[in-house]
Write an enzyme that holds these catalytic residues in place. Structure first.
Site, PDB file in Angstrom:
ATOM      1  N   ASN A   9     -69.080 -25.971 -21.784  1.00 38.50           N
ATOM      2  CA  ASN A   9     -70.323 -25.361 -21.321  1.00 38.50           C
ATOM      3  C   ASN A   9     -71.031 -24.827 -22.558  1.00 38.50           C
ATOM      4  O   ASN A   9     -70.664 -23.774 -23.077  1.00 38.50           O
ATOM      5  CB  ASN A   9     -69.988 -24.230 -20.329  1.00 38.50           C
ATOM      6  CG  ASN A   9     -71.208 -23.424 -19.940  1.00 38.50           C
ATOM      7  OD1 ASN A   9     -72.342 -23.833 -20.207  1.00 38.50           O
ATOM      8  ND2 ASN A   9     -70.981 -22.271 -19.312  1.00 38.50           N
ATOM      9  N   LYS A  15     -73.878 -23.628 -22.883  1.00 36.01           N
ATOM     10  CA  LYS A  15     -74.809 -22.520 -22.613  1.00 36.01           C
ATOM     11  C   LYS A  15     -76.134 -22.752 -23.349  1.00 36.01           C
ATOM     12  O   LYS A  15     -76.511 -23.909 -23.529  1.00 36.01           O
ATOM     13  CB  LYS A  15     -74.159 -21.174 -22.965  1.00 36.01           C
ATOM     14  CG  LYS A  15     -72.784 -21.032 -22.303  1.00 36.01           C
ATOM     15  CD  LYS A  15     -72.219 -19.635 -22.341  1.00 36.01           C
ATOM     16  CE  LYS A  15     -70.852 -19.618 -21.661  1.00 36.01           C
ATOM     17  NZ  LYS A  15     -70.281 -18.276 -21.546  1.00 36.01           N
ATOM     18  N   HIS A  40     -72.577 -20.302 -12.228  1.00 36.55           N
ATOM     19  CA  HIS A  40     -71.890 -19.627 -13.338  1.00 36.55           C
ATOM     20  C   HIS A  40     -72.176 -18.120 -13.255  1.00 36.55           C
ATOM     21  O   HIS A  40     -73.270 -17.712 -12.849  1.00 36.55           O
ATOM     22  CB  HIS A  40     -72.382 -20.193 -14.671  1.00 36.55           C
ATOM     23  CG  HIS A  40     -71.573 -19.706 -15.840  1.00 36.55           C
ATOM     24  ND1 HIS A  40     -71.788 -18.469 -16.409  1.00 36.55           N
ATOM     25  CD2 HIS A  40     -70.537 -20.265 -16.504  1.00 36.55           C
ATOM     26  CE1 HIS A  40     -70.923 -18.305 -17.400  1.00 36.55           C
ATOM     27  NE2 HIS A  40     -70.145 -19.375 -17.478  1.00 36.55           N
ATOM     28  N   GLU A 100     -73.001 -16.021 -15.369  1.00 34.79           N
ATOM     29  CA  GLU A 100     -74.216 -15.594 -16.077  1.00 34.79           C
ATOM     30  C   GLU A 100     -75.449 -15.863 -15.228  1.00 34.79           C
ATOM     31  O   GLU A 100     -76.408 -15.095 -15.264  1.00 34.79           O
ATOM     32  CB  GLU A 100     -74.306 -16.292 -17.445  1.00 34.79           C
ATOM     33  CG  GLU A 100     -73.291 -15.718 -18.415  1.00 34.79           C
ATOM     34  CD  GLU A 100     -72.776 -16.696 -19.462  1.00 34.79           C
ATOM     35  OE1 GLU A 100     -73.389 -17.758 -19.660  1.00 34.79           O
ATOM     36  OE2 GLU A 100     -71.726 -16.396 -20.075  1.00 34.79           O
ATOM     37  N   GLU A 125     -63.362 -18.268 -13.222  1.00 35.96           N
ATOM     38  CA  GLU A 125     -63.682 -17.596 -14.480  1.00 35.96           C
ATOM     39  C   GLU A 125     -63.775 -16.095 -14.251  1.00 35.96           C
ATOM     40  O   GLU A 125     -64.821 -15.597 -13.808  1.00 35.96           O
ATOM     41  CB  GLU A 125     -65.026 -18.106 -15.017  1.00 35.96           C
ATOM     42  CG  GLU A 125     -65.043 -19.588 -15.337  1.00 35.96           C
ATOM     43  CD  GLU A 125     -66.114 -19.931 -16.351  1.00 35.96           C
ATOM     44  OE1 GLU A 125     -65.770 -20.557 -17.361  1.00 35.96           O
ATOM     45  OE2 GLU A 125     -67.282 -19.549 -16.166  1.00 35.96           O
ATOM     46  N   GLY A 159     -66.247 -15.025 -23.039  1.00 38.30           N
ATOM     47  CA  GLY A 159     -66.846 -14.695 -24.325  1.00 38.30           C
ATOM     48  C   GLY A 159     -66.328 -13.412 -24.948  1.00 38.30           C
ATOM     49  O   GLY A 159     -66.897 -12.903 -25.898  1.00 38.30           O
ATOM     50  N   SER A 183     -62.565 -17.605 -22.486  1.00 39.76           N
ATOM     51  CA  SER A 183     -61.914 -17.556 -23.798  1.00 39.76           C
ATOM     52  C   SER A 183     -60.768 -18.569 -23.945  1.00 39.76           C
ATOM     53  O   SER A 183     -59.743 -18.267 -24.549  1.00 39.76           O
ATOM     54  CB  SER A 183     -61.432 -16.138 -24.097  1.00 39.76           C
ATOM     55  OG  SER A 183     -62.533 -15.228 -24.105  1.00 39.76           O
TER      56      SER A 183
HETATM   57  P1  PGA Z   1     -66.008 -18.747 -23.126  1.00 40.71           P
HETATM   58  O1  PGA Z   1     -67.013 -19.121 -21.924  1.00 40.71           O
HETATM   59  O2  PGA Z   1     -65.058 -19.917 -23.276  1.00 40.71           O
HETATM   60  O3  PGA Z   1     -66.903 -18.589 -24.331  1.00 40.71           O
HETATM   61  O4  PGA Z   1     -65.298 -17.513 -22.746  1.00 40.71           O
HETATM   62  C1  PGA Z   1     -66.542 -19.728 -20.741  1.00 40.71           C
HETATM   63  C2  PGA Z   1     -67.669 -19.930 -19.774  1.00 40.71           C
HETATM   64  O5  PGA Z   1     -68.508 -19.025 -19.615  1.00 40.71           O
HETATM   65  O6  PGA Z   1     -67.765 -20.992 -19.114  1.00 40.71           O
END
Ligand code: PGA
Length: 247
Positions: free
Chosen positions: A9, A11, A94, A96, A166, A172, A211
């Site tokens: 992803n 982003k 997601h 976010e 998630e 992140g 992560s």
């Molecule tokens: P990350 O993000 O691997 O940077 O923690 C995962 C995601 O939001 O899909």
């Protein structure tokens, strides 16, 4: 047997030029053919990335879509438009998007239904906040996201859906859920799918996200109910993404 699926992803990262450099970097390596690799890229790079992925087994994904085909929705992109660009997958709901763009289980449900009409496979994200986990509500939250998100989705269609668990506190932040905790929730999600769809629960693939890095992917992928990973940060480096796919 469920085919493992590692999805990047990206982003809101990478211009078209940067996207092509990253794809070239990935393509320079041999990828495990028994693992499905997906790159979910920004809308602006989809066309060029698609052209560069031709002849590879790497699948193309978007990160969001609207649920209508067209209309007065300024700034939105429709599934019809994504289909024209030959997108295989689309991330839906997601955290976010839920947090910053007011997405709810209701909009997630609408998006899943339209994606399926167009043959775009949804990667549906669920997960709890740290506060909800500390309050002992993680399972209840995730269960509701699954039940409400999949309302009206048939058993035939559920097989096309990938679920990404998630935990929001692990995205992140460098904090990964322990592989046992991650597996416990993925297993709980599978049981919930079982309640709704019976045996289809054994077909639906469930990813862990938050992560995931080359140094922890193996332990996570060895767990019984984790079928893949949805990866943000580490998917932006060709070497890391290749290591994840070749876990
Ligand atoms: P990350 O993000 O691997 O940077 O923690 C995962 C995601 O939001 O899909």
């Amino acid at each position: 047997m469920r085919t493992p699926i590692i999805a990047g992803n990206w982003k809101m990262n990478n211009t078209i030029k940067e996207a092509l450099t990253l794809i070239e970097g990935i393509k320079a390596n041999e990828l495990n053919e028994n693992v499905e690799a997906v790159v979910c890229v920004p809308f602006t790079a989809i066309k060029e990335v698609n052209a560069l992925l031709k002849g590879t087994n790497i699948k193309l994904g978007a990160q969001n879509m609207h649920w209508e085909d067209n209309g007065a929705f300024t700034g939105e992109i429709s599934p019809l438009m994504l289909k024209e660009l030959e997108v295989d997958y689309c991330i839906i709901g997601h955290s976010e998007r839920r947090q910053y763009f007011c997405e709810t289980d209701t909009t997630v449900n609408k998006k899943i239904k339209t994606a399926l009409i167009y043959g775009i496979k949804p990667i549906v994200c669920v997960g709890e906040t740290l506060e909800q986990r500390e309050d002992g509500k993680a399972e209840e939250i995730v269960r509701n996201q699954v039940i409400n998100g999949f309302e009206g989705i048939s058993a035939e269609d559920i097989k096309e859906i990938v679920i990404a668990y998630e935990p929001i506190w692990a995205i992140g932040t460098g904090k990964t859920a322990s592989s046992d905790d991650a597996n416990a929730m993925c297993s709980f999600i599978r049981d919930t799918i079982g309640e709704l769809y019976g045996d289809e629960k054994d077909i639906v693939r469930i990813q862990y996200g938050g992560s995931v890095k080359p140094n922890n992917v193996n332990e996570l992928m060895n767990k019984s109910d984790i079928d893949g990973a949805l990866v943000g940060g580490a998917s932006l480096k060709a070497d890391d993404f290749v290591k994840l796919v070749n876990f």
